[in-house]
Enzyme design. Structure first.
Site, PDB file in Angstrom:
ATOM      1  CG  ASP A 148      -2.097   1.001   0.890  1.00 44.47           C
ATOM      2  OD1 ASP A 148      -2.868   0.730  -0.057  1.00 44.47           O
ATOM      3  OD2 ASP A 148      -2.206   2.037   1.558  1.00 44.47           O
TER       4      ASP A 148
ATOM      5  N   GLY B  91       1.794   5.768 -12.194  1.00 49.00           N
ATOM      6  CA  GLY B  91       1.182   6.650 -11.204  1.00 49.00           C
ATOM      7  C   GLY B  91       1.719   8.081 -11.281  1.00 49.00           C
TER       8      GLY B  91
ATOM      9  CE  LYS C 240       9.311   4.251  -8.755  1.00 52.48           C
ATOM     10  NZ  LYS C 240       7.967   3.961  -9.256  1.00 52.48           N
TER      11      LYS C 240
ATOM     12  CG  HIS D  16       8.107   4.696  -2.392  1.00 53.05           C
ATOM     13  ND1 HIS D  16       8.673   4.944  -3.629  1.00 53.05           N
ATOM     14  CD2 HIS D  16       6.809   4.395  -2.646  1.00 53.05           C
ATOM     15  CE1 HIS D  16       7.751   4.812  -4.564  1.00 53.05           C
ATOM     16  NE2 HIS D  16       6.617   4.473  -4.001  1.00 53.05           N
ATOM     17  NE  ARG D  17       5.985  -0.538  -4.816  1.00 46.99           N
ATOM     18  CZ  ARG D  17       5.681   0.648  -5.347  1.00 46.99           C
ATOM     19  NH1 ARG D  17       6.458   1.220  -6.231  1.00 46.99           N
ATOM     20  NH2 ARG D  17       4.586   1.279  -4.976  1.00 46.99           N
TER      21      ARG D  17
HETATM   22  P1  ITT Z   1      -3.446  -2.366  -5.397  1.00 49.62           P
HETATM   23  O1  ITT Z   1      -4.198  -1.878  -4.181  1.00 49.62           O
HETATM   24  O2  ITT Z   1      -4.182  -3.380  -6.191  1.00 49.62           O
HETATM   25  O3  ITT Z   1      -2.043  -2.794  -5.080  1.00 49.62           O
HETATM   26  P2  ITT Z   1      -3.592   0.425  -6.136  1.00 49.62           P
HETATM   27  O4  ITT Z   1      -3.075   1.196  -7.328  1.00 49.62           O
HETATM   28  O5  ITT Z   1      -5.026   0.604  -5.750  1.00 49.62           O
HETATM   29  O6  ITT Z   1      -3.259  -1.115  -6.395  1.00 49.62           O
HETATM   30  P3  ITT Z   1      -2.750   1.717  -3.678  1.00 49.62           P
HETATM   31  O7  ITT Z   1      -4.087   1.746  -3.064  1.00 49.62           O
HETATM   32  O8  ITT Z   1      -1.589   1.350  -2.808  1.00 49.62           O
HETATM   33  O9  ITT Z   1      -2.674   0.711  -4.911  1.00 49.62           O
HETATM   34  O10 ITT Z   1      -2.497   3.104  -4.362  1.00 49.62           O
HETATM   35  C1  ITT Z   1      -1.256   3.635  -4.466  1.00 49.62           C
HETATM   36  C2  ITT Z   1      -1.216   4.665  -5.580  1.00 49.62           C
HETATM   37  O11 ITT Z   1      -0.108   5.540  -5.294  1.00 49.62           O
HETATM   38  C3  ITT Z   1      -0.912   3.991  -6.897  1.00 49.62           C
HETATM   39  O12 ITT Z   1      -2.072   3.786  -7.662  1.00 49.62           O
HETATM   40  C4  ITT Z   1       0.041   4.973  -7.558  1.00 49.62           C
HETATM   41  O13 ITT Z   1      -0.622   5.851  -8.360  1.00 49.62           O
HETATM   42  C5  ITT Z   1       0.666   5.740  -6.409  1.00 49.62           C
HETATM   43  N1  ITT Z   1       2.021   5.217  -6.244  1.00 49.62           N
HETATM   44  C6  ITT Z   1       2.460   4.288  -5.363  1.00 49.62           C
HETATM   45  N2  ITT Z   1       3.736   3.996  -5.581  1.00 49.62           N
HETATM   46  C7  ITT Z   1       4.123   4.741  -6.630  1.00 49.62           C
HETATM   47  C8  ITT Z   1       5.304   4.860  -7.337  1.00 49.62           C
HETATM   48  O14 ITT Z   1       6.364   4.122  -7.054  1.00 49.62           O
HETATM   49  N3  ITT Z   1       5.347   5.722  -8.352  1.00 49.62           N
HETATM   50  C9  ITT Z   1       4.268   6.459  -8.678  1.00 49.62           C
HETATM   51  N4  ITT Z   1       3.093   6.390  -8.085  1.00 49.62           N
HETATM   52  C10 ITT Z   1       3.017   5.528  -7.051  1.00 49.62           C
END
Ligand code: ITT
Length: 199
Positions: A75, A159, A181, A186-187
Site C-alpha cells: 500500500d 502513477g 528508480k 520507497h518500495r
Molecule cells: P493495489 O491496491 O491493487 O495494489 P492500487 O493502485 O489501488 O493497487 P494503492 O491503493 O496502494 O494501490 O495506491 C497507491 C497509488 O499511489 C498507486 O495507484 C500509484 O498511483 C501511487 N504510487 C504508489 N507507488 C508509486 C510509485 O512508485 N510511483 C508512482 N506512483 C506511485
C-alpha cells in the site's frame, strides 16, 4: 511456525496494479515464484483502513485467505507537505474510476494553485505486508522524499512518477530507468526492511 521465507516459495503478489506488480517482481528477483491476485481472480478488497500499514495488512490477509498461500501486499502513495499529506492513502482514488493519473496529477497541481503554496516538498510511502494464510503477518514501511514539478516529465514508471524528483536528483521518477528508480525508491527501502526480517 517459522516467519522466514525460504527461496522457491510461491508468493501471491496481492495487487491489481500492473506497475506495482512489475516493480515487486523485480525486487523479488527470481527468488520466489510470483502469482498476482489479478491472475488468481482474487477480488480487490475495499481499503477501509486509515494508514498505509493498515491497508497493506488488510490486502495481504485478504489475498492469503483467498489463495491459501503466503501473500505480499503493497500500500503506497504520494504525500504533499503543503496539502497536509494529501493525497496519501487516497492516491489511487484521486485518479478516479478510470485510474487516469493525468487527472490525479492535475488535481495535485490545482490544489497547490488554489492555496497559493510555493512549497513543493512531497514524499512517497510504501508499506509492504506479508501474511500467512493461517494468521501471522509482518509489515514494514519505506519512504523517499523529493519535490514536485509541473508539468510532469517522462513516460517510464507509473502513477505519480512524472511529477516527482527525488531529493538530490534532477530527473523525475518518470524519466529514470527502472534500475535507477529501484536504487532509491520507497518500495525498495521497505523491501530492504522486509528482507532483513524474513529472508
Ligand atoms: P493495489 O491496491 O491493487 O495494489 P492500487 O493502485 O489501488 O493497487 P494503492 O491503493 O496502494 O494501490 O495506491 C497507491 C497509488 O499511489 C498507486 O495507484 C500509484 O498511483 C501511487 N504510487 C504508489 N507507488 C508509486 C510509485 O512508485 N510511483 C508512482 N506512483 C506511485
Amino acid at each position: 511456525m517459522s516467519l522466514m521465507l525460504p527461496p522457491g516459495e510461491t508468493l501471491v503478489a496481492a495487487t491489481h496494479n500492473p506497475g506495482k506488480a512489475r516493480e515487486l517482481a523485480a525486487l523479488l528477483d527470481g527468488r520466489f515464484t510470483v502469482l498476482t491476485a489479478a491472475e488468481l481472480n482474487i477480488p480487490e478488497p475495499d481499503e477501509t483502513e486509515s494508514t498505509f500499514v493498515g491497508n497493506a495488512l488488510l490486502k495481504a490477509r485478504h489475498a492469503a485467505q483467498h489463495a491459501g498461500r503466503i501473500a505480499l501486499a503493497d500500500d503506497s502513495g504520494l504525500s504533499v507537505t503543503a496539502l497536509d499529506g494529501a493525497p496519501g492513502i487516497f492516491s489511487a482514488r484521486w485518479a478516479g474510476p478510470t485510474k487516469d493519473f493525468a487527472v490525479a496529477m492535475g488535481k495535485v497541481a490545482e490544489r497547490l494553485e488554489e492555496i497559493g503554496a510555493d512549497d513543493r516538498h512531497a514524499w512517497f510511502t510504501c508499506a509492504l505486508a506479508v501474511a500467512w494464510p493461517d494468521g501471522p503477518a509482518v509489515v514494514v514501511e519505506g519512504r523517499v522524499d523529493g519535490a514536485l514539478v509541473f508539468p510532469g516529465r517522462g513516460t517510464l514508471g507509473f502513477g505519480y512518477d512524472p511529477i516527482f524528483v527525488p531529493e538530490g536528483g534532477e530527473l523525475t521518477f518518470g524519466e529514470m530507468a527502472p534500475e535507477a528508480k529501484d536504487a532509491i525508491s520507497h518500495r525498495t527501502r521497505a523491501f530492504e526492511k522486509l528482507k532483513a526480517a524474513l529472508f
